[in-house]
Design a protein around this motif. Structure first.
Motif, mmCIF file in Angstrom:
data_model
loop_
_atom_site.group_PDB
_atom_site.id
_atom_site.type_symbol
_atom_site.label_atom_id
_atom_site.label_comp_id
_atom_site.label_asym_id
_atom_site.label_seq_id
_atom_site.Cartn_x
_atom_site.Cartn_y
_atom_site.Cartn_z
ATOM 1 N N VAL A 263 9.042 18.603 -6.148
ATOM 2 C CA VAL A 263 9.798 17.979 -5.064
ATOM 3 C C VAL A 263 10.879 17.125 -5.705
ATOM 4 C CG1 VAL A 263 7.860 17.968 -3.462
ATOM 5 C CG2 VAL A 263 8.273 15.983 -4.900
ATOM 6 N N THR A 264 11.903 16.814 -4.969
ATOM 7 C CA THR A 264 13.034 16.123 -5.573
ATOM 8 C C THR A 264 13.203 14.698 -5.076
ATOM 9 O OG1 THR A 264 14.437 17.054 -3.861
ATOM 10 C CG2 THR A 264 14.337 18.236 -5.976
ATOM 11 N N HIS A 265 12.371 14.265 -4.156
ATOM 12 C CA HIS A 265 12.548 12.901 -3.688
ATOM 13 C C HIS A 265 11.218 12.348 -3.177
ATOM 14 C CE1 HIS A 265 12.952 15.434 -0.118
ATOM 15 N NE2 HIS A 265 12.467 14.411 0.566
ATOM 16 N N ALA A 266 11.114 11.031 -3.251
ATOM 17 C CA ALA A 266 9.933 10.369 -2.705
ATOM 18 C C ALA A 266 10.056 10.323 -1.188
ATOM 19 C CB ALA A 266 9.829 8.960 -3.266
ATOM 20 N N THR A 267 8.920 10.290 -0.507
ATOM 21 C CA THR A 267 8.961 10.319 0.949
ATOM 22 C C THR A 267 8.455 9.036 1.596
ATOM 23 O OG1 THR A 267 6.809 11.382 0.909
ATOM 24 C CG2 THR A 267 8.716 12.819 1.104
ATOM 25 N N ALA A 268 7.829 8.158 0.837
ATOM 26 C CA ALA A 268 7.276 6.944 1.446
ATOM 27 C C ALA A 268 8.356 5.885 1.597
ATOM 28 C CB ALA A 268 6.143 6.401 0.598
ATOM 29 N N THR A 269 8.220 5.063 2.583
ATOM 30 C CA THR A 269 9.112 3.919 2.740
ATOM 31 C C THR A 269 8.262 2.671 2.861
ATOM 32 O OG1 THR A 269 9.067 4.203 5.115
ATOM 33 C CG2 THR A 269 10.882 5.236 3.933
ATOM 34 N N GLY A 270 8.908 1.519 2.625
ATOM 35 C CA GLY A 270 8.198 0.256 2.789
ATOM 36 C C GLY A 270 7.074 0.054 1.788
ATOM 37 N N VAL A 271 7.201 0.683 0.630
ATOM 38 C CA VAL A 271 6.125 0.595 -0.344
ATOM 39 C C VAL A 271 6.201 -0.713 -1.121
ATOM 40 C CG1 VAL A 271 5.326 1.607 -2.498
ATOM 41 C CG2 VAL A 271 5.907 3.059 -0.581
ATOM 42 N N ARG A 272 5.090 -1.366 -1.295
ATOM 43 C CA ARG A 272 5.035 -2.571 -2.098
ATOM 44 C C ARG A 272 4.407 -2.228 -3.434
ATOM 45 N NH1 ARG A 272 6.461 -6.746 0.325
ATOM 46 N NH2 ARG A 272 6.448 -7.530 -1.787
ATOM 47 N N LEU A 273 5.041 -2.601 -4.510
ATOM 48 C CA LEU A 273 4.437 -2.380 -5.814
ATOM 49 C C LEU A 273 4.205 -3.697 -6.538
ATOM 50 C CD1 LEU A 273 6.430 0.722 -7.030
ATOM 51 C CD2 LEU A 273 4.099 0.636 -6.177
ATOM 52 N N ASP A 274 4.525 -4.830 -5.913
ATOM 53 C CA ASP A 274 4.424 -6.107 -6.595
ATOM 54 C C ASP A 274 3.202 -6.902 -6.150
ATOM 55 O OD1 ASP A 274 5.359 -6.434 -4.071
ATOM 56 O OD2 ASP A 274 7.036 -7.743 -4.595
ATOM 57 N N ALA A 275 2.280 -6.274 -5.464
ATOM 58 C CA ALA A 275 1.049 -6.948 -5.068
ATOM 59 C C ALA A 275 -0.134 -6.004 -5.260
ATOM 60 C CB ALA A 275 1.126 -7.393 -3.609
ATOM 61 N N ASP A 276 -1.232 -6.575 -5.734
ATOM 62 C CA ASP A 276 -2.475 -5.821 -5.875
ATOM 63 C C ASP A 276 -3.501 -6.435 -4.937
ATOM 64 O OD1 ASP A 276 -1.918 -4.205 -8.476
ATOM 65 O OD2 ASP A 276 -1.354 -6.255 -8.950
ATOM 66 N N ALA A 277 -4.261 -5.598 -4.297
ATOM 67 C CA ALA A 277 -5.351 -6.091 -3.452
ATOM 68 C C ALA A 277 -6.396 -4.994 -3.356
ATOM 69 C CB ALA A 277 -4.845 -6.470 -2.059
ATOM 70 N N CYS A 278 -7.644 -5.344 -3.586
ATOM 71 C CA CYS A 278 -8.723 -4.370 -3.420
ATOM 72 C C CYS A 278 -8.984 -4.175 -1.921
ATOM 73 C CB CYS A 278 -9.981 -4.861 -4.134
ATOM 74 S SG CYS A 278 -10.722 -6.308 -3.360
ATOM 75 N N VAL A 279 -9.953 -3.362 -1.581
ATOM 76 C CA VAL A 279 -10.179 -3.092 -0.155
ATOM 77 C C VAL A 279 -10.699 -4.322 0.583
ATOM 78 C CG1 VAL A 279 -10.511 -0.615 -0.302
ATOM 79 C CG2 VAL A 279 -12.458 -2.124 -0.658
ATOM 80 N N ALA A 316 -8.928 -4.371 -8.344
ATOM 81 C CA ALA A 316 -7.562 -3.864 -8.146
ATOM 82 C C ALA A 316 -6.664 -4.115 -9.340
ATOM 83 C CB ALA A 316 -6.940 -4.493 -6.903
ATOM 84 N N ARG A 317 -7.014 -5.078 -10.178
ATOM 85 C CA ARG A 317 -6.141 -5.403 -11.313
ATOM 86 C C ARG A 317 -6.957 -6.094 -12.398
ATOM 87 N NH1 ARG A 317 -0.711 -5.977 -12.316
ATOM 88 N NH2 ARG A 317 -0.177 -7.519 -13.884
ATOM 89 N N ALA A 318 -6.969 -5.489 -13.587
ATOM 90 C CA ALA A 318 -7.710 -6.091 -14.698
ATOM 91 C C ALA A 318 -6.858 -7.137 -15.421
ATOM 92 C CB ALA A 318 -8.146 -5.012 -15.679
ATOM 93 N N ALA A 319 -5.549 -6.938 -15.435
ATOM 94 C CA ALA A 319 -4.656 -7.841 -16.171
ATOM 95 C C ALA A 319 -4.394 -9.107 -15.349
ATOM 96 C CB ALA A 319 -3.350 -7.129 -16.462
ATOM 97 N N PRO A 320 -3.914 -10.165 -15.990
ATOM 98 C CA PRO A 320 -3.556 -11.366 -15.224
ATOM 99 C C PRO A 320 -2.402 -11.085 -14.256
ATOM 100 C CG PRO A 320 -3.682 -11.842 -17.586
ATOM 101 C CD PRO A 320 -3.723 -10.353 -17.445
#
Ligand code: SF4
Length: 361
Positions: A263-279, A316-320
């Protein structure tokens, strides 16, 4: 409760929303047939929700006990789960996702997959990273024994927790990994549980002084061909959505990013990559607090990385992270530049107090 084992498809974990059934795609890649098969299985026998973990595995959520057997049978038929539960438990192999057929990462990870029976029984969380591209990309991701690009340009064998490793002779990498795993067991590593906590002196052949090459530059999107990469909010995707993808294949990553081939493009919008949270609660029985809705509200208010963890385990995140909230007895402990469960700077806040603290009521 801190658990010392990782669930597998053969040994699922009970969560608040049913069983979690883990899928470990070989080399972190699913063919189109496997991708659609996982979606169909998650819809037929689970809740339809699929999580991607920080070890680049998939977890089918919400599986009733009566549905576990047909689900695992379907995953075995798809070639995504080994029919031998012992071999499946050994498939803790994190692979640098940019591999190409025939390159060092592909060659070494494929050989290790074929030689799983040679490995000793290891603690459930112990795993391998095959990170043999032109520069390391998995240095912050969980693994105990690493094959990675060294500063001199060759490959090195490095124990997690050690700054440097030993140069490898080309073609000997898997022999070295197996020998390292055997040494770990023979030297009492099972008691420590993880390589980074195992302080026995390394054998001479594994105790080299070569440092890894500088990691591939951030941001995350530079690690991957961005036109094919799609971020997953909190690592979750629903099977209905994934089923609509026209990708030829899919690769998983430990960064809550999925790579679609063809595929040539991503399809998701409003994605956050700067926060981690478990369920968090109520899906996880260890959690006493909600996590993701709070993370979505707080992330725009915070300069830096946010981690909201339902308990001290920090799945959700092992690192600090720059700002860390750890659930405890129905409230949140706030810490800075820390991991989940660290000594809090301000203990026992509720969600409203946190929103006020970070600038909104
Ligand atoms: S960190 Fe989150 S998902 Fe992991 S055990 Fe704790 S509450 Fe559950």
């Amino acid at each position: 409760m801190i658990r010392g084992w990782c669930p597998t498809a053969w040994r699922p974990m009970a969560a608040g929303d049913g069983l979690l059934v883990r899928v470990r795609p070989r080399l972190g890649r699913l063919t189109r047939e496997q991708m659609l098969g996982v979606c169909d299985a998650a819809l037929a026998w689970g809740s339809g929700l699929i999580d991607m973990t920080n070890r680049a595995n998939l977890q089918i959520r919400g599986v009733a006990e009566s549905n576990w057997e047909p689900l695992v049978a379907a995953l075995v038929a798809l070639g995504l789960v080994d029919p031998d539960p012992e071999l499946e438990a050994r498939r803790a192999i994190l692979v640098a996702p940019q591999w190409a057929v025939g390159d060092d990462t592909h060659r070494i990870a494929s050989e290790l997959e074929h030689r799983l029976a040679w490995l000793p029984d290891l603690p459930g969380k112990v795993g391998f990273a095959i990170d043999a591209g032109e520069a390391p990309v998995l240095r912050d991701d969980p693994a105990d024994f690493r094959v990675e690009r060294g500063a001199s340009g060759g490959l090195i064998l490095r124990a997690d927790g050690r700054d440097s490793g030993a140069a490898l002779v080309p073609g000997s990498e898997v022999d070295a990994l197996i020998a390292f795993a055997e040494w770990f067991v023979a030297s009492g590593g099972r008691d420590a549980g993880r390589m980074a906590r195992h302080h026995a002196p390394l054998p001479r052949w594994a105790a080299g002084a070569e440092h890894p090459a500088p990691p591939m530059a951030q941001p995350i999107t530079r690690r991957l061909p961005v036109e094919a990469a799609q971020g997953l909010p909190f690592g979750r995707i629903d099977a209905e959505t994934l089923r609509k993808s026209d990708a030829e294949a899919m690769r998983t990553t430990p960064w809550r990013i999925v790579i679609f081939e063809g595929v040539t493009h991503a399809t998701a919008t409003g994605v956050r990559l700067d926060a981690d949270a478990c369920v968090g609660a109520p899906a996880c029985p260890q959690a006493s607090v909600e996590t993701r809705a709070l993370a979505i509200r707080l992330a725009p208010l915070i300069d830096g990385r946010l981690h909201v963890s339902g308990c001290a385990k920090g799945c959700a995140r092992a690192a600090p992270a720059d700002v860390v909230l750890t659930g405890r007895d129905g409230r949140y402990d706030l810490a800075f530049a820390a991991r989940a469960g660290s000594v809090p700077t301000i203990p026992g806040l509720d969600a409203a107090q946190l929103l006020t603290y970070f600038g909104t009521a």
